[in-house]
Every structure is written in C-alpha cells, then in structure tokens.
Scaffold this active site. Structure first.
Site, short mmCIF file in Angstrom:
data_model
loop_
_atom_site.label_atom_id
_atom_site.label_comp_id
_atom_site.label_asym_id
_atom_site.label_seq_id
_atom_site.Cartn_x
_atom_site.Cartn_y
_atom_site.Cartn_z
N ASP A 1 0.86 -1.19 0.00
CA ASP A 1 0.00 0.00 0.00
C ASP A 1 0.90 1.23 0.00
O ASP A 1 1.70 1.42 0.92
CB ASP A 1 -0.88 0.02 1.26
CG ASP A 1 -1.88 -1.14 1.28
OD1 ASP A 1 -2.04 -1.79 0.23
OD2 ASP A 1 -2.49 -1.37 2.34
N ASP B 1 -9.65 -7.83 8.45
CA ASP B 1 -8.58 -8.82 8.24
C ASP B 1 -8.11 -9.40 9.57
O ASP B 1 -7.86 -10.61 9.68
CB ASP B 1 -7.40 -8.17 7.51
CG ASP B 1 -7.76 -7.81 6.07
OD1 ASP B 1 -8.67 -8.45 5.51
OD2 ASP B 1 -7.15 -6.88 5.52
#
Ligand code: ADP
Length: 302
Positions: free
Chosen positions: A16, A251
C-alpha cells in the site's frame, strides 16, 4: 507442549503506497504532496499476519513480482514467521500495489493486482502436502475467483475446513459457496451477496447453500453469527476501543477467527476472540501494525 494450529492462507499480497496531500490534483495537474509511506497489505497477507501474530503456524500461498517491492514483502512475511515457500516470484508481472492518495479528509485508491492475478493451479497443487495437514484454509477475493474455488476444492477434498471472507464484495458462484464452511462478510458484503439489507434474512439466505455458519462483522457494533445446525442468530457486542485507524479490522477479525477455529474452538468462543482481536487492532495506525499478539490476547481466552 501444545501443538500450533495450522492455517493456510491463499490470497493477495500488496504494497500500500500512501501519498498525503492538502488536496487532490485536478485532471492533468501535478501538485506537491506533503508525505509518503509504504505499508505491507493485501487482504491475504494481512490475514496471514494476523493469524501468525496470534501464534498459528501459517503458510501463505500467493505471488509477487520480481521487483524490490516483492522482495521487501517476502522479507516482511518471513519476519512475521510465515512460511513463504509457496509464494511465487513472477518474472513478467509486477507486485500487487494499492496506490492511495489521502486528501481533503477523503481518499482515492487505485489497486493494480499484478502478480496476485497470476496465481496458478499448479502453484496451489505444489502445496498440497501442507494443505492436507492444515486445520483450516482462509480465503478472500483479491485473487481470481477460479483460483479461490480451486483452493477451496483442494482443501475440502482432504477434509480441511474453509473460511471465505467474501471481500471485496462480488457475486459468488454457487459451486464456490458450497465448498465453504464459514463465510464472513461485513454488512455491505452481506447485502451485495444476498440482496438483503436485513442481517437475519441475509444470513439465512447464505446458510441455505450448505454452509456451516455465516459470521457477519458489524464494525463498532461487533459481530453476529448464524449456524446451520441451530439456525439462530447470536450477537457479540462490540468492544469499546479508542479508534485510531479501522483499516484492516476485518482482516484481523478473519485471521483471529481462523486461529480460534483451527484450535478447535466452537463459534461461541471463536467469534468473541476475533471480535476482541479486531477491536485491539483499530487502536493503532495501519492495517498490520495494530494486529495483536497471542500474549496481548491472553486475557480474552478462557
Ligand atoms: P471491515 O474492516 O471488513 O469493513 P468491520 O468494519 O465490520 O469490517 O470490522 C471488523 C471487526 O472489527 C468488527 O467485527 C469488530 O470486531 C472490529 N471493529 C471494527 N471497528 C471497530 C470499532 N470502532 N470499535 C471496536 N471494534 C471494531
């Protein structure tokens, strides 16, 4: 000495790349930003890290490109004590990347799946000895659906239970749903999957397709689950947390749920455990940095 629960994750590995700016550029415009950071991400890798921090023996099946980013991500996963033997390094595609621009209290995100879309059946087959010894397989939807389905079929062939986190939301083939024992959407994903905004109706619809249980995450409200065997909805209230960043909360929840189920816990224990782990994760910045360790979670285990 207790044996570590064995979790196999088949899924995405991304970097990311976060750029901060005072405003978004207009079309064709170049502006100067105020900051840049890189964070390891991808739902597959995030969930693998969550499970490994909680003490599971985790094998990740995935792919990166033959580039600096891919090497850095592999090193990172190794540092988190994840078995990377079945992560392919592709020669012709780049490592998966999420380009995130944060400005004006909003964000723009472009994801380039790269190597995540090059995961192959052969690669999954090469890990069959690890898959058949696993306690649980954990899947998401950032790799091609065909590979998700193939991985689930290999696991079920050996009696290994499958958790599918249906994120990002998309329509799922009935054949895939039938291969899953646990499906773990958030509220938006549940609606997308079933067309229902009502949790009771939505979970009932998903259960009718031979799934053992549906676990719905509800953000700060916690989670709820419905099992096929009793067809009752059970709510687990959210834990109050000083929220810094909710990225990766789902997650963490999935990684923790996988560990608890792999340890042979029932949902009565596994869902509160995942709920507590995810609540802890939102108190720190970044998807992975707030994921708790087994030590930090000791007080939530009975
Ligand atoms: P996603 O991150 O996939 O959108 P949710 O927002 O439903 O998923 O969050 C996943 C889990 O994270 C929740 O079930 C809950 O356990 C925990 N969680 C998320 N936000 C908060 C919050 N503000 N306070 C406490 N726990 C939270």
């Amino acid at each position: 000495m207790s044996v570590k629960p064995k979790v196999v994750v088949v899924g995405s590995i991304n970097m990311d790349m976060v750029t901060k700016s005072s405003r978004f550029p207009k079309k064709g415009e170049t502006i100067t930003g105020v900051g840049f950071d890189q964070f390891p991400g991808g739902k597959g890798a995030n969930q693998a890290v969550a499970a490994a921090r909680l003490g599971a023996d985790v094998t990740m099946i995935g792919a990166v490109g033959n580039d600096h980013t891919g090497q850095a991500l592999l090193e990172h996963l190794k540092k988190e004590k994840i078995n990377t033997d079945f992560i392919n390094v592709h020669q012709t595609v780049s490592t998966g990347m999420a380009q995130i621009t944060v400005a004006e209290e909003d964000n723009h995100i472009i994801i380039v799946p790269g190597a995540n879309h090059a995961i192959s059946k052969e690669q999954i087959e090469s890990a069959v000895d690890v898959i058949k010894e696993a306690d649980i397989m954990l899947l998401q939807l950032e790799i091609p659906l065909e590979m998700v389905e193939y991985a689930a079929s290999v696991a079920t062939q050996f009696g290994v239970k499958v958790i599918l986190n249906p994120a990002p939301a998309q329509e799922l083939p009935g054949e895939l749903i039938e291969l899953c024992h646990y499906i773990t959407p958030n509220e938006t994903e549940l609606t997308e999957l079933t067309g229902e905004t009502d949790i009771i109706k939505g979970t009932q619809k998903l259960l009718s397709a031979s799934v053992d249980a549906v676990v719905v995450t509800l953000g700060s409200m916690g989670a709820s689950y419905r099992r096929a065997k009793d067809n009752e909805n059970t709510n687990i209230v959210g834990i109050h947390a000083e929220v810094v960043d909710t990225t990766g909360a789902g997650d963490t929840f999935n990684g923790a749920l996988a560990v608890a189920l792999a340890e042979d816990s029932e949902l009565e224990k596994a869902v509160p455990f995942a709920n507590a782990a995810a609540a802890l994760s939102v108190t720190k910045f970044g998807a992975q940095s707030g994921m708790p360790t087994a030590q930090e979670m000791l007080k939530y285990k009975s």
